[in-house]
Design an enzyme around this catalytic site. Structure first.
Site, PDB file in Angstrom:
ATOM      1  N   ARG A 140       5.808  -4.310  -8.997  1.00 55.09           N
ATOM      2  CA  ARG A 140       4.443  -4.134  -9.458  1.00 55.09           C
ATOM      3  C   ARG A 140       3.889  -5.506  -9.813  1.00 55.09           C
ATOM      4  O   ARG A 140       4.633  -6.429 -10.117  1.00 55.09           O
ATOM      5  CB  ARG A 140       4.401  -3.205 -10.674  1.00 55.09           C
ATOM      6  N   LYS A 165       7.952  -0.139 -15.853  1.00 56.29           N
ATOM      7  CA  LYS A 165       7.218   1.071 -16.225  1.00 56.29           C
ATOM      8  C   LYS A 165       8.163   2.051 -16.907  1.00 56.29           C
ATOM      9  O   LYS A 165       9.272   2.289 -16.439  1.00 56.29           O
ATOM     10  CB  LYS A 165       6.606   1.711 -14.972  1.00 56.29           C
ATOM     11  N   HIS A 270      -1.132  -3.459  -5.525  1.00 55.37           N
ATOM     12  CA  HIS A 270      -0.203  -2.324  -5.456  1.00 55.37           C
ATOM     13  C   HIS A 270       0.054  -1.886  -4.014  1.00 55.37           C
ATOM     14  O   HIS A 270       1.056  -1.231  -3.728  1.00 55.37           O
ATOM     15  CB  HIS A 270      -0.744  -1.148  -6.273  1.00 55.37           C
ATOM     16  N   ARG A 273       3.375  -2.994  -2.759  1.00 56.66           N
ATOM     17  CA  ARG A 273       4.489  -2.152  -3.207  1.00 56.66           C
ATOM     18  C   ARG A 273       4.607  -0.895  -2.344  1.00 56.66           C
ATOM     19  O   ARG A 273       5.693  -0.501  -1.946  1.00 56.66           O
ATOM     20  CB  ARG A 273       4.285  -1.794  -4.687  1.00 56.66           C
ATOM     21  N   HIS A 296      11.589   4.814  -9.309  1.00 59.74           N
ATOM     22  CA  HIS A 296      11.007   6.138  -9.496  1.00 59.74           C
ATOM     23  C   HIS A 296      11.984   7.067 -10.210  1.00 59.74           C
ATOM     24  O   HIS A 296      13.165   7.114  -9.854  1.00 59.74           O
ATOM     25  CB  HIS A 296      10.631   6.765  -8.147  1.00 59.74           C
ATOM     26  N   TYR A 305       5.879   8.668   0.726  1.00 57.58           N
ATOM     27  CA  TYR A 305       5.866   7.664   1.792  1.00 57.58           C
ATOM     28  C   TYR A 305       6.344   8.232   3.118  1.00 57.58           C
ATOM     29  O   TYR A 305       6.033   7.683   4.178  1.00 57.58           O
ATOM     30  CB  TYR A 305       6.703   6.448   1.380  1.00 57.58           C
TER      31      TYR A 305
END
Length: 321
Positions: A140, A165, A270, A273, A296, A305
């Site tokens: 990020r 995150k 972003h 990423r 994640h 994706y």
């Protein structure tokens, strides 16, 4: 008889609680923004005078009148819940049915490898290296800007992301084509640091607890920012420090490079990423590995994706062949 000391202001109470719980400064700013918005919406009444009905009215107003995004409404709710549960120690309970913003199912914008490298080539230093890290390592923009010298492991070819995150740490790939650039950058910083360049006589910013535990760390080489800010700042306790490069300057540089490269897509930081994850899947990487590299919590987040690639159709082909 001594007078009773005045009760701290709500702002000070909030700041003390959120820092004890080790929330990031970005979360602190976002939460206080929405708490203040909530109080102003109700004509500056103290939150103790308000309750679930007033919270319901505020959240519904955000959805119907302000037409905010679903994520924005959720952020406002989280901030208010934190205020009542942690700061005021009076949990809200059931706030009833609010008008909730529906989260639209959208696919992320991704670039081709050629488009990503074209945008990176249009960037000036050090923004080209920052963008290359976002694309090559899946970082990020905040994570890339916060890298310190000690976070790069050339022997293992990994990058350690600290306090990402969700306040989680993880490791990700160190792209081989970036090794020489990163080594050169580290060496330049080391030479200036060893020569006691005035730039590095200003301590690197650290969270207060770490600075208290390791008082010499802000002056050590390992804790220096890989991408330091060109200006100095005043920390929470009044100390003059040097932060990392500001995220907004990276975002502006990337936006300008996107326009200059004319890729024809609404790309930003972003997007690199997203492109990292998509390229790994396209080249045959296991989705669980990609999930780990992206940080994640749920594989469902990574599965989006596969839809970008068109791999979510179980081998079904179009009637046209």
């Amino acid at each position: 008889m001594d007078a009773t000391p005045p009760k701290p202001r709500l702002r000070d109470q909030f700041r003390a609680v959120i820092r004890v719980n080790h929330y990031s400064i970005r979360t602190e700013k976002s939460y206080w923004y929405w708490i203040r918005y909530f109080i102003r919406f109700h004509q500056l009444r103290h939150p103790l005078e308000l309750g679930p009905a007033e919270v319901n009215a505020f959240l519904s107003w955000l959805a119907t009148e302000r037409q905010v995004a679903a994520a924005t409404q959720n952020l406002a709710l989280n901030a208010i819940v934190f205020l009542y549960a942690r700061v005021l120690e009076q949990p809200l309970g059931d706030i009833g049915e609010t008008v909730r913003v529906k989260r639209p199912a959208r696919l992320p914008t991704v670039l081709t490898h050629a488009e990503a490298t074209k945008i990176i080539a249009a960037l000036q230093k050090p923004y080209d290296l920052l963008a290359a890290l976002m694309y090559g390592s899946g970082l990020r923009v905040v994570e890339a800007s916060r890298l310190r010298i000690k976070d790069i492991d050339f022997d293992k070819q990994v990058i350690t992301v600290r306090d990402g995150k969700g306040a989680k740490d993880r490791t990700t790939l160190l792209p081989a084509p970036l090794v020489d650039q990163l080594r050169e950058r580290q060496q330049a910083i080391r030479h200036a640091w060893e020569a006691k360049d005035p730039f590095f006589q200003v301590p690197a910013s650290l969270p207060f607890a770490l600075r208290r535990k390791y008082p010499r760390a802000p002056y050590s080489f390992d804790w220096q920012w890989l991408f330091p800010s060109s200006t100095m700042s005043v920390d929470e306790d009044g100390t003059i420090v040097r932060h990392h490069i500001h995220v907004s300057s990276i975002q502006k540089a990337v936006k300008q490079a996107v326009r200059q490269s004319a890729v024809g897509k609404p790309a930003g930081c972003h997007t690199f990423r997203h492109t990292f994850a998509t390229e790994l899947l396209r080249r045959g990487s296991d989705i669980r590995t990609v999930q780990t590299l992206m940080g994640h919590s749920d594989v469902k987040t990574t599965q989006i994706y596969t839809h970008v690639l068109g791999q979510g159709f179980a081998g079904v082909q179009s009637p046209l062949g």
